[in-house]
Scaffold this active site. Structure first.
Site, PDB file in Angstrom:
ATOM      1  N   THR A  79      -9.541 -19.804 -34.226  1.00 48.53           N
ATOM      2  CA  THR A  79     -10.859 -20.291 -34.105  1.00 48.53           C
ATOM      3  C   THR A  79     -11.647 -19.964 -35.456  1.00 48.53           C
ATOM      4  OG1 THR A  79     -12.844 -19.426 -33.073  1.00 48.53           O
ATOM      5  CG2 THR A  79     -11.158 -17.770 -33.228  1.00 48.53           C
ATOM      6  N   TYR A  84     -13.612 -11.606 -29.684  1.00 48.08           N
ATOM      7  CA  TYR A  84     -12.920 -12.914 -29.728  1.00 48.08           C
ATOM      8  C   TYR A  84     -12.504 -13.259 -31.151  1.00 48.08           C
ATOM      9  CZ  TYR A  84     -12.204 -17.866 -29.599  1.00 48.08           C
ATOM     10  OH  TYR A  84     -11.570 -18.982 -29.426  1.00 48.08           O
TER      11      TYR A  84
END
Length: 330
Positions: free
Chosen positions: A117, A141
């Site tokens: 990501t 995250y």
């Protein structure tokens, strides 16, 4: 030889399974179906319901199917949720990925393509952000994904596991053939939320912050069509099969759109207004993040084909309308 796709019943994973099946690959999907849907998987693929943290299961599947690669999508992806419950993200995204990598090394699976990501960059000092930028995630995250990248880097050095980590920017849109799309009812993806709102599936949507250092004060993001992202995985798999170097690659277009830009694009596609209201900032949201994607284009020959934002929004809206009709008929 076959390819194991973890999380293949989810949004991006289901597009990947169709892309692999379309390319004539033998595909096995491992998914616990907590957020994915069995019906979203290409019928040519074999579904195994189970957990990526189950090393014995992955080992048995490797014996049965002789995988030459794992493409790993399974994980948790909601940034604010990771801030509120970080330990679940470190378990699901980091600890279980460690188990999956260990199973791959033990079974002798030579290649690993990882769903990473842009959140590994945090608030980048320069935009567009390049792969050699400082890695400073601002959410659990992003940290959980970066730790997984480090495990792959170190496993490459220690065991020879070949890998590509694809750092996604904001994934959106749906399969142009209408076979799959973002199907999670309460997903937090901006374009999906805006489409649900304009179709009446949500009463209204929130715009989280309008005081960022961006042209209109709302967050700026690089939106990539999910089919182009699936192609990037195919290109990464080909790259590794031909002996290409391991490493991390950005997946984005290099074009930023604000939250208000997206709302206007959805209104244009639907022909009616989106009921949106301003709300406070969310924890863990960077102001602006846009990809520099020269590396993947030069080294893998990745060529985006769906980068028009209106086209992305139209495909997402069409899929959302399909889901609405499907649910009404059920």
């Amino acid at each position: 030889m076959a390819v194991l796709v973890t999380g293949g019943a989810g949004y991006i994973g289901s597009h990947m399974v169709y892309a692999l099946a379309d390319a004539g690959e033998d595909v096995v999907v491992l998914d616990n179906l907590t957020t994915g849907f069995w019906w979203a998987i290409a019928p040519q693929a074999k579904l195994v319901e189970g957990d990526i943290g189950d090393e014995a299961l992955v080992g048995q599947l490797a014996k049965d199917h002789k995988f030459d690669a794992i493409i790993h999508f399974a994980g948790s992806i909601v940034v604010p949720e990771s801030v509120a419950d970080p330990l679940s993200y470190y378990l699901n995204n980091t600890v279980k990925t460690r188990s999956l990598i260990a199973a791959a090394v033990k079974a002798g699976i030579p290649r690993f393509v990882f769903s990473s990501t842009a959140a590994v960059y945090g608030n980048p000092e320069r935009v567009p952000v390049e792969e050699n930028a400082v890695l400073a995630p601002i959410s659990p995250y992003g940290s959980s994904k970066l730790m997984s990248e480090w495990m792959l880097r170190d496993s490459h050095a220690a065991y020879g596991l070949q890998y590509v980590a694809l750092r996604y920017f904001n994934v959106a849109g749906a399969d142009p053939k209408g076979r799959t799309g973002q199907s999670t009812p309460r997903a937090t993806h901006l374009i999906k939320v805006a489409c649900q709102t304009v179709l009446g599936e949500r009463e209204q949507m929130d715009i989280f912050g309008n005081d960022y250092d961006t042209p209109d004060g709302t967050c700026l993001r690089d939106y990539i069509h999910v089919s182009d992202l699936a192609q990037a995985h195919l290109d990464a798999l080909k790259h590794l099969r031909h002996g290409g170097a391991s490493g991390a690659y950005n997946c984005g277009y290099g074009q930023g759109y604000s939250v208000l830009d997206i709302v206007r694009a959805v209104e244009k596609a639907a022909g009616k207004p989106v009921n949106a209201r301003m709300a406070p900032r969310r924890a863990g949201d960077p102001a602006a993040i846009v990809a520099a994607s020269a590396k993947i284009k030069q080294e893998m020959g990745w060529t985006p084909r769906h980068q028009d934002i209106d086209r992305i929004v139209e495909s997402a809206l069409a899929w959302e309308d399909y889901l609405r009709q499907r649910n009404e008929a059920a």
